[in-house]
Design a protein around this motif. Sequence first.
Motif, mmCIF file in Angstrom:
data_model
loop_
_atom_site.group_PDB
_atom_site.id
_atom_site.type_symbol
_atom_site.label_atom_id
_atom_site.label_comp_id
_atom_site.label_asym_id
_atom_site.label_seq_id
_atom_site.Cartn_x
_atom_site.Cartn_y
_atom_site.Cartn_z
ATOM 1 N N THR A 183 0.896 -1.287 -0.192
ATOM 2 C CA THR A 183 -0.066 0.076 0.062
ATOM 3 C C THR A 183 0.801 1.422 -0.088
ATOM 4 N N ASN B 22 -2.036 1.906 -9.136
ATOM 5 C CA ASN B 22 -3.407 1.936 -8.939
ATOM 6 C C ASN B 22 -4.396 1.565 -9.981
ATOM 7 N N GLU B 23 -4.011 1.886 -11.158
ATOM 8 C CA GLU B 23 -4.880 1.634 -12.406
ATOM 9 C C GLU B 23 -4.870 0.107 -12.603
ATOM 10 N N GLU C 227 -5.772 -3.551 -7.041
ATOM 11 C CA GLU C 227 -6.644 -3.110 -5.694
ATOM 12 C C GLU C 227 -6.364 -3.969 -4.697
ATOM 13 N N VAL D 107 -7.992 -5.450 -1.450
ATOM 14 C CA VAL D 107 -9.107 -5.506 -0.695
ATOM 15 C C VAL D 107 -9.123 -6.696 0.427
ATOM 16 N N VAL E 182 -4.970 -8.900 -2.498
ATOM 17 C CA VAL E 182 -4.421 -7.946 -3.291
ATOM 18 C C VAL E 182 -4.713 -8.529 -4.919
ATOM 19 N N LYS F 85 -6.383 -5.919 -11.518
ATOM 20 C CA LYS F 85 -7.759 -5.195 -12.105
ATOM 21 C C LYS F 85 -7.876 -5.843 -13.547
ATOM 22 N N LYS G 226 -4.193 -13.030 -8.383
ATOM 23 C CA LYS G 226 -4.360 -12.298 -7.216
ATOM 24 C C LYS G 226 -3.582 -13.133 -5.994
#
Length: 187
Positions: free
Chosen positions: A72, A82-83, A86, A88, A92, A95, A106
């Motif tokens: 982070t 960040n594009e 993500e 969550v 992590v 996208k 993931k």
Amino acid sequence: FFTELVPSLHAVRDGKLPPMKRWWCERTKKASKDADLAVIMLWLLAFPIRPLYMQVGAANKEQAAIVKERMTHLLHWNPWLNEYIEVVAWEVRSKTSLSDGQPMAKMNIMSSDIAGAHGGTPDVLIINELSHVTRWEFVENLMDNADGVAQGLVIIATNAGFKGTKAEAWRNNAIASEDWCVHVWDK
């Protein structure tokens, strides 16, 4: 470490057999171990070529969260990432999506103080701070899971730990084995 690791990272990302599948990264405190692990995982998550599943396991929830925290921070200081990624809860993810809407890549963050560790077959497994693990069944299960992935990669990242422990036995086995690439920074 990165110079030697990069060919194996590329192979995993590309779905090929890595030239070296097992890595031992031992460093003293404040030697950038967690930040380096975060960079590795962010690269794999941001630029997947194929579906990838990754795990980071540690002795407890706080220890497991350190790699996520470094990720982070890197996302904060590199906002363009960040594009692609993500964060969550304890996952992590990329996208970039598969045809069913699932993330192409993931990473799950796991700790020995939370039930689980059976079943997952990670393309990349990081066991962080092996020297702090007290529930050995947890890391043994993680390693068994990783052994089920022929093209997978395992990185054990830790400090030197203590003599006479299971962590030292694992360390000695890694040092003695041609199957492990061992990097020790002890200064």
